[in-house]
Motif scaffolding. Structure first.
Motif, mmCIF file in Angstrom:
data_model
loop_
_atom_site.group_PDB
_atom_site.id
_atom_site.type_symbol
_atom_site.label_atom_id
_atom_site.label_comp_id
_atom_site.label_asym_id
_atom_site.label_seq_id
_atom_site.Cartn_x
_atom_site.Cartn_y
_atom_site.Cartn_z
ATOM 1 N N GLU A 77 0.837 -1.207 0.000
ATOM 2 C CA GLU A 77 0.000 0.000 0.000
ATOM 3 C C GLU A 77 0.872 1.257 0.000
ATOM 4 O O GLU A 77 0.592 2.230 -0.720
ATOM 5 C CB GLU A 77 -0.920 0.011 1.220
ATOM 6 C CG GLU A 77 -2.098 -0.953 1.123
ATOM 7 C CD GLU A 77 -3.046 -0.806 2.303
ATOM 8 O OE1 GLU A 77 -2.892 0.180 3.068
ATOM 9 O OE2 GLU A 77 -3.919 -1.669 2.459
ATOM 10 N N MET A 78 1.911 1.227 0.810
ATOM 11 C CA MET A 78 2.839 2.365 0.874
ATOM 12 C C MET A 78 3.542 2.553 -0.465
ATOM 13 O O MET A 78 3.717 3.670 -0.947
ATOM 14 C CB MET A 78 3.862 2.144 1.988
ATOM 15 C CG MET A 78 3.263 2.144 3.388
ATOM 16 S SD MET A 78 4.428 1.527 4.642
ATOM 17 C CE MET A 78 5.628 2.858 4.665
ATOM 18 N N ALA A 79 3.930 1.438 -1.069
ATOM 19 C CA ALA A 79 4.616 1.494 -2.364
ATOM 20 C C ALA A 79 3.698 2.019 -3.458
ATOM 21 O O ALA A 79 4.138 2.768 -4.348
ATOM 22 C CB ALA A 79 5.149 0.113 -2.733
ATOM 23 N N ASP A 80 2.426 1.668 -3.392
ATOM 24 C CA ASP A 80 1.460 2.144 -4.390
ATOM 25 C C ASP A 80 1.318 3.672 -4.353
ATOM 26 O O ASP A 80 1.109 4.308 -5.390
ATOM 27 C CB ASP A 80 0.090 1.497 -4.157
ATOM 28 C CG ASP A 80 0.033 0.049 -4.644
ATOM 29 O OD1 ASP A 80 0.868 -0.318 -5.496
ATOM 30 O OD2 ASP A 80 -0.840 -0.700 -4.169
ATOM 31 N N LEU A 81 1.430 4.250 -3.166
ATOM 32 C CA LEU A 81 1.318 5.702 -3.036
ATOM 33 C C LEU A 81 2.442 6.429 -3.768
ATOM 34 O O LEU A 81 2.249 7.553 -4.254
ATOM 35 C CB LEU A 81 1.327 6.102 -1.548
ATOM 36 C CG LEU A 81 0.138 5.643 -0.698
ATOM 37 C CD1 LEU A 81 0.372 6.014 0.771
ATOM 38 C CD2 LEU A 81 -1.161 6.264 -1.199
ATOM 39 N N ALA A 82 3.587 5.799 -3.854
ATOM 40 C CA ALA A 82 4.755 6.445 -4.462
ATOM 41 C C ALA A 82 4.555 6.717 -5.951
ATOM 42 O O ALA A 82 5.150 7.657 -6.496
ATOM 43 C CB ALA A 82 5.997 5.579 -4.255
ATOM 44 N N ALA A 86 5.527 10.414 -5.201
ATOM 45 C CA ALA A 86 6.980 10.574 -5.092
ATOM 46 C C ALA A 86 7.527 11.488 -6.189
ATOM 47 O O ALA A 86 7.012 11.501 -7.314
ATOM 48 C CB ALA A 86 7.658 9.213 -5.152
ATOM 49 N N ALA A 87 8.588 12.220 -5.860
ATOM 50 C CA ALA A 87 9.251 13.081 -6.839
ATOM 51 C C ALA A 87 10.596 12.497 -7.246
ATOM 52 O O ALA A 87 11.045 12.670 -8.380
ATOM 53 C CB ALA A 87 9.441 14.490 -6.267
ATOM 54 N N ASP A 88 11.230 11.798 -6.317
ATOM 55 C CA ASP A 88 12.564 11.251 -6.565
ATOM 56 C C ASP A 88 12.474 9.965 -7.385
ATOM 57 O O ASP A 88 11.757 9.028 -6.996
ATOM 58 C CB ASP A 88 13.264 10.967 -5.236
ATOM 59 C CG ASP A 88 14.735 10.622 -5.418
ATOM 60 O OD1 ASP A 88 15.552 11.549 -5.456
ATOM 61 O OD2 ASP A 88 15.028 9.411 -5.540
ATOM 62 N N PRO A 89 13.188 9.887 -8.503
ATOM 63 C CA PRO A 89 13.140 8.683 -9.354
ATOM 64 C C PRO A 89 13.571 7.414 -8.624
ATOM 65 O O PRO A 89 12.998 6.332 -8.850
ATOM 66 C CB PRO A 89 14.115 9.016 -10.491
ATOM 67 C CG PRO A 89 14.187 10.496 -10.512
ATOM 68 C CD PRO A 89 14.038 10.938 -9.085
ATOM 69 N N GLU A 90 14.569 7.528 -7.730
ATOM 70 C CA GLU A 90 15.041 6.345 -7.000
ATOM 71 C C GLU A 90 13.985 5.848 -6.023
ATOM 72 O O GLU A 90 13.845 4.635 -5.813
ATOM 73 C CB GLU A 90 16.347 6.661 -6.266
ATOM 74 C CG GLU A 90 17.008 5.409 -5.681
ATOM 75 C CD GLU A 90 18.361 5.691 -5.032
ATOM 76 O OE1 GLU A 90 18.963 4.733 -4.499
ATOM 77 O OE2 GLU A 90 18.806 6.863 -5.049
ATOM 78 N N VAL A 91 13.251 6.759 -5.419
ATOM 79 C CA VAL A 91 12.165 6.375 -4.512
ATOM 80 C C VAL A 91 11.086 5.631 -5.292
ATOM 81 O O VAL A 91 10.578 4.592 -4.852
ATOM 82 C CB VAL A 91 11.571 7.609 -3.801
ATOM 83 C CG1 VAL A 91 10.300 7.227 -3.041
ATOM 84 C CG2 VAL A 91 12.592 8.201 -2.838
ATOM 85 N N THR A 96 8.520 0.447 -6.636
ATOM 86 C CA THR A 96 8.131 -0.568 -7.626
ATOM 87 C C THR A 96 8.786 -1.910 -7.314
ATOM 88 O O THR A 96 8.153 -2.972 -7.412
ATOM 89 C CB THR A 96 8.539 -0.108 -9.042
ATOM 90 O OG1 THR A 96 7.880 1.130 -9.338
ATOM 91 C CG2 THR A 96 8.149 -1.144 -10.083
ATOM 92 N N LYS A 97 10.037 -1.860 -6.901
ATOM 93 C CA LYS A 97 10.790 -3.077 -6.546
ATOM 94 C C LYS A 97 10.171 -3.767 -5.324
ATOM 95 O O LYS A 97 10.034 -5.000 -5.290
ATOM 96 C CB LYS A 97 12.248 -2.705 -6.264
ATOM 97 C CG LYS A 97 13.132 -3.864 -5.854
ATOM 98 C CD LYS A 97 14.545 -3.363 -5.546
ATOM 99 C CE LYS A 97 15.431 -4.478 -5.014
ATOM 100 N NZ LYS A 97 16.779 -3.960 -4.642
ATOM 101 N N ILE A 98 9.792 -2.977 -4.337
ATOM 102 C CA ILE A 98 9.187 -3.526 -3.119
ATOM 103 C C ILE A 98 7.866 -4.233 -3.448
ATOM 104 O O ILE A 98 7.619 -5.358 -2.995
ATOM 105 C CB ILE A 98 8.958 -2.416 -2.079
ATOM 106 C CG1 ILE A 98 10.307 -1.946 -1.520
ATOM 107 C CG2 ILE A 98 8.052 -2.893 -0.941
ATOM 108 C CD1 ILE A 98 10.227 -0.697 -0.657
#
Length: 206
Positions: A77-82, A86-91, A96-98
């Motif tokens: 759920e947290m990852a879906d919010l990104a 999210a603004a940072d490409p690495e985040v 997505t990886k998580i």
């Protein structure tokens, strides 16, 4: 004449006795041989007890699966919010990886519980007391954040979340008996520790 007849009878008796002894010895040997055959039969009879599906897990394995499912669900759920915040490409890439790692693990854990005849974990009923789980307030704040503020908050919250998962994974490795569950726990510990190290570096440069 009488002596010869007696001698023949004695010889016949000795021969008969010898034959009986040989026969008795043979029967005794057969008994030992049968005893030898009884051992594999006994082993075969006890083998299914160690091979039964129910004997391949214990309470620690069940608890690990039941708790890790909702734990993973919250991370997803947290990852879906990104994706939209999210603004940072690495985040974004890390989120997505998580999600890609933990979604299949949830299905694996559910499959084990079904095979073991145990109920699956539920986020509403099992989130209290689990290490690293975010509160409803934490999730609301993360949902409301955007850009750089989201990136930092996501990294900090996910670090705490991962640390909780690692704690659970270590407990499984120490107390569980199911080889597959213990292997997954080891994988979770290694992968999430690597992601923690990455997120700490992200925080340092934000």
């Amino acid at each position: 004449m009488f002596t010869r007849t007696l001698s023949k009878r004695l010889s016949a008796a000795v021969a008969a006795g010898t034959g009986a002894l040989v026969l008795l010895t043979a029967c005794g040997g057969g008994g030992d041989s049968m005893t030898g055959h009884e051992k594999p039969t006994s082993s075969a009879a006890t083998a299914p007890a160690t091979a039964q599906p129910g004997a391949s897990f214990n309470d620690a394995d069940v608890m690990f699966a039941q708790m890790m499912i909702p734990h993973h669900q919250q991370a997803v759920e947290m990852a879906d919010l990104a994706a939209t915040r999210a603004a940072d490409p690495e985040v974004k890439e890390l989120a997505t990886k998580i999600k890609a790692a933990q979604d299949p693990e949830i299905e694996t854990l559910r499959g084990w519980l079904k095979e073991w005849g145990k109920p699956a974990g539920d986020m509403q009923g099992m989130d209290h007391g689990m290490p690293g789980m975010m509160s409803a307030e934490d999730m609301k704040k993360l949902e409301d954040a955007k850009g750089a503020a989201f990136d930092e908050q996501f990294a900090r919250l996910m670090i705490a979340h991962h640390e909780g998962a690692i704690q659970m994974a270590k407990t499984e490795q120490a107390q569980g008996t199911n080889p597959e569950a213990k292997e997954l726990a080891k994988t979770i510990e290694t992968a999430q520790q690597g992601e923690i190290d990455q997120m700490r570096k992200i925080i340092d440069r934000l």
